[in-house]
Design a protein around this motif. Sequence first.
Motif, PDB file in Angstrom:
ATOM      1  N   GLU A 149       0.834  -1.203   0.000  1.00  0.00           N
ATOM      2  CA  GLU A 149       0.000   0.000   0.000  1.00  0.00           C
ATOM      3  C   GLU A 149       0.869   1.253   0.000  1.00  0.00           C
ATOM      4  OE1 GLU A 149      -3.058   0.184  -0.467  1.00  0.00           O
ATOM      5  OE2 GLU A 149      -4.055  -1.640   0.220  1.00  0.00           O
ATOM      6  N   ALA A 150       1.987   1.220   0.732  1.00  0.00           N
ATOM      7  CA  ALA A 150       2.900   2.364   0.765  1.00  0.00           C
ATOM      8  C   ALA A 150       3.496   2.618  -0.617  1.00  0.00           C
ATOM      9  CB  ALA A 150       4.004   2.129   1.789  1.00  0.00           C
ATOM     10  N   CYS A 151       3.869   1.539  -1.304  1.00  0.00           N
ATOM     11  CA  CYS A 151       4.379   1.675  -2.666  1.00  0.00           C
ATOM     12  C   CYS A 151       3.300   2.241  -3.583  1.00  0.00           C
ATOM     13  CB  CYS A 151       4.866   0.325  -3.191  1.00  0.00           C
ATOM     14  SG  CYS A 151       6.374  -0.292  -2.386  1.00  0.00           S
ATOM     15  N   GLY A 152       2.059   1.813  -3.349  1.00  0.00           N
ATOM     16  CA  GLY A 152       0.932   2.326  -4.129  1.00  0.00           C
ATOM     17  C   GLY A 152       0.737   3.819  -3.913  1.00  0.00           C
ATOM     18  N   CYS A 153       0.992   4.278  -2.686  1.00  0.00           N
ATOM     19  CA  CYS A 153       0.872   5.711  -2.380  1.00  0.00           C
ATOM     20  C   CYS A 153       1.904   6.510  -3.172  1.00  0.00           C
ATOM     21  CB  CYS A 153       1.074   5.951  -0.889  1.00  0.00           C
ATOM     22  SG  CYS A 153      -0.313   5.427   0.148  1.00  0.00           S
ATOM     23  N   ALA A 154       3.129   5.980  -3.265  1.00  0.00           N
ATOM     24  CA  ALA A 154       4.178   6.663  -4.023  1.00  0.00           C
ATOM     25  C   ALA A 154       3.783   6.786  -5.486  1.00  0.00           C
ATOM     26  CB  ALA A 154       5.495   5.898  -3.888  1.00  0.00           C
ATOM     27  N   GLU A 155       3.185   5.728  -6.023  1.00  0.00           N
ATOM     28  CA  GLU A 155       2.777   5.742  -7.426  1.00  0.00           C
ATOM     29  C   GLU A 155       1.582   6.672  -7.643  1.00  0.00           C
ATOM     30  OE1 GLU A 155       2.191   1.652  -8.421  1.00  0.00           O
ATOM     31  OE2 GLU A 155       4.313   1.138  -8.189  1.00  0.00           O
ATOM     32  N   SER A 156       0.682   6.735  -6.659  1.00  0.00           N
ATOM     33  CA  SER A 156      -0.489   7.609  -6.793  1.00  0.00           C
ATOM     34  C   SER A 156      -0.096   9.088  -6.761  1.00  0.00           C
ATOM     35  CB  SER A 156      -1.508   7.320  -5.688  1.00  0.00           C
ATOM     36  OG  SER A 156      -1.019   7.749  -4.422  1.00  0.00           O
ATOM     37  N   LEU A 157       1.042   9.395  -6.153  1.00  0.00           N
ATOM     38  CA  LEU A 157       1.543  10.776  -6.127  1.00  0.00           C
ATOM     39  C   LEU A 157       2.344  11.110  -7.384  1.00  0.00           C
ATOM     40  CD1 LEU A 157       2.719  11.056  -2.400  1.00  0.00           C
ATOM     41  CD2 LEU A 157       0.790  12.247  -3.451  1.00  0.00           C
ATOM     42  N   GLY A 158       2.468  10.135  -8.277  1.00  0.00           N
ATOM     43  CA  GLY A 158       3.187  10.365  -9.523  1.00  0.00           C
ATOM     44  C   GLY A 158       4.598   9.828  -9.527  1.00  0.00           C
ATOM     45  N   GLY A 159       4.948   9.019  -8.521  1.00  0.00           N
ATOM     46  CA  GLY A 159       6.289   8.465  -8.447  1.00  0.00           C
ATOM     47  C   GLY A 159       6.526   7.404  -9.516  1.00  0.00           C
ATOM     48  N   ALA A 160       7.670   7.493 -10.186  1.00  0.00           N
ATOM     49  CA  ALA A 160       8.036   6.512 -11.206  1.00  0.00           C
ATOM     50  C   ALA A 160       9.042   5.535 -10.623  1.00  0.00           C
ATOM     51  CB  ALA A 160       8.631   7.208 -12.422  1.00  0.00           C
ATOM     52  N   LYS A 161       8.731   4.246 -10.684  1.00  0.00           N
ATOM     53  CA  LYS A 161       9.626   3.231 -10.121  1.00  0.00           C
ATOM     54  C   LYS A 161      10.978   3.263 -10.827  1.00  0.00           C
ATOM     55  CE  LYS A 161       7.760  -0.593  -8.684  1.00  0.00           C
ATOM     56  NZ  LYS A 161       7.169  -1.970  -8.624  1.00  0.00           N
ATOM     57  N   ASP A 162      12.050   3.276 -10.032  1.00  0.00           N
ATOM     58  CA  ASP A 162      13.390   3.429 -10.581  1.00  0.00           C
ATOM     59  C   ASP A 162      14.338   2.389  -9.995  1.00  0.00           C
ATOM     60  OD1 ASP A 162      15.485   4.575 -12.040  1.00  0.00           O
ATOM     61  OD2 ASP A 162      15.998   5.958 -10.417  1.00  0.00           O
ATOM     62  N   GLY A 163      13.929   1.133 -10.026  1.00  0.00           N
ATOM     63  CA  GLY A 163      14.796   0.048  -9.589  1.00  0.00           C
ATOM     64  C   GLY A 163      14.704  -0.267  -8.105  1.00  0.00           C
ATOM     65  N   ARG A 164      15.548  -1.208  -7.683  1.00  0.00           N
ATOM     66  CA  ARG A 164      15.566  -1.658  -6.300  1.00  0.00           C
ATOM     67  C   ARG A 164      16.731  -1.036  -5.544  1.00  0.00           C
ATOM     68  NH1 ARG A 164      12.095  -5.863  -5.383  1.00  0.00           N
ATOM     69  NH2 ARG A 164      13.100  -6.172  -3.376  1.00  0.00           N
ATOM     70  N   TRP A 165      16.690  -1.104  -4.224  1.00  0.00           N
ATOM     71  CA  TRP A 165      17.776  -0.602  -3.384  1.00  0.00           C
ATOM     72  C   TRP A 165      17.904  -1.482  -2.149  1.00  0.00           C
ATOM     73  CZ3 TRP A 165      16.777   0.851   1.648  1.00  0.00           C
ATOM     74  CH2 TRP A 165      15.426   1.023   1.978  1.00  0.00           C
ATOM     75  N   LYS A 166      19.064  -1.387  -1.508  1.00  0.00           N
ATOM     76  CA  LYS A 166      19.301  -2.189  -0.309  1.00  0.00           C
ATOM     77  C   LYS A 166      20.378  -1.536   0.556  1.00  0.00           C
ATOM     78  CE  LYS A 166      20.871  -6.813   1.144  1.00  0.00           C
ATOM     79  NZ  LYS A 166      21.303  -8.146   0.668  1.00  0.00           N
ATOM     80  N   THR A 167      20.057  -1.341   1.824  1.00  0.00           N
ATOM     81  CA  THR A 167      21.018  -0.846   2.810  1.00  0.00           C
ATOM     82  C   THR A 167      21.087  -1.875   3.933  1.00  0.00           C
ATOM     83  OG1 THR A 167      20.825   1.528   2.385  1.00  0.00           O
ATOM     84  CG2 THR A 167      21.327   0.877   4.646  1.00  0.00           C
ATOM     85  N   SER A 168      22.298  -2.163   4.406  1.00  0.00           N
ATOM     86  CA  SER A 168      22.467  -3.181   5.444  1.00  0.00           C
ATOM     87  C   SER A 168      23.093  -2.583   6.690  1.00  0.00           C
ATOM     88  CB  SER A 168      23.347  -4.330   4.927  1.00  0.00           C
ATOM     89  OG  SER A 168      22.742  -4.965   3.812  1.00  0.00           O
ATOM     90  N   ILE A 169      22.624  -3.059   7.855  1.00  0.00           N
ATOM     91  CA  ILE A 169      23.194  -2.657   9.137  1.00  0.00           C
ATOM     92  C   ILE A 169      23.701  -3.911   9.846  1.00  0.00           C
ATOM     93  CG2 ILE A 169      22.730  -1.675  11.411  1.00  0.00           C
ATOM     94  CD1 ILE A 169      20.832   0.230  10.236  1.00  0.00           C
TER      95      ILE A 169
END
Length: 215
Positions: free
Chosen positions: A19-39
Amino acid sequence: LMNWHPSPGATLNSQILAEACGCAESLGGAKDGRWKTSIYFYRSMAREAAAGQQGQQGRELLGVALHERPGLYFSIIRNNRLVLQADAAFPQVMEKLQSYKARVALNFEGFQYQLGDFCLRIGKCVPNNSETLRGIMMEVEYYPLSSIEKSRAIMEDFFDIWQETVAKKSLPGHFIHVDSNFSEYGLSDQYSFQHTAVQYATCLQQLLTVARVQS
């Protein structure tokens, strides 16, 4: 950084992330690949030995590997408010010196969205080699400004719009932002990757606090 704070009695699930990803798309966000940060959680081997004799806890070191800078590695000692930037080979150096040993690794991973001058990274927090959901978070980057103070009002406006968009989904919880006191780490107003590393450490602490409350 913002992290998901579940409503009392609610649990984390992958639907919230979707749903959060859907919110980004509803605001006009264009998917631009994956990301990963590690701790990575490290324990001082010398202090651990001393702690075993004295019944005290050793000093904990956090290692942060950011998706944006694969050639760098950030080390944080929260108790002393220290953040250091080193080469990506730093963990191997610590292992050879037998000064610290890695105990646990957590990964923040998901999708990146471009939204005008903003970059949104929405993802989940999971242990290494596991799919057990420990948290959901979003990283927001505003490209034109590097001053934290000058960009504060713009970021707050964006956060308000984001909260309104998420609220329409009637999800069991909400995103929260916990300020990191950068000055305690000796960091200036000009945003750097060290600031990002400190924010991930703060976000992780918040996620663990929420997990303890929920359990």
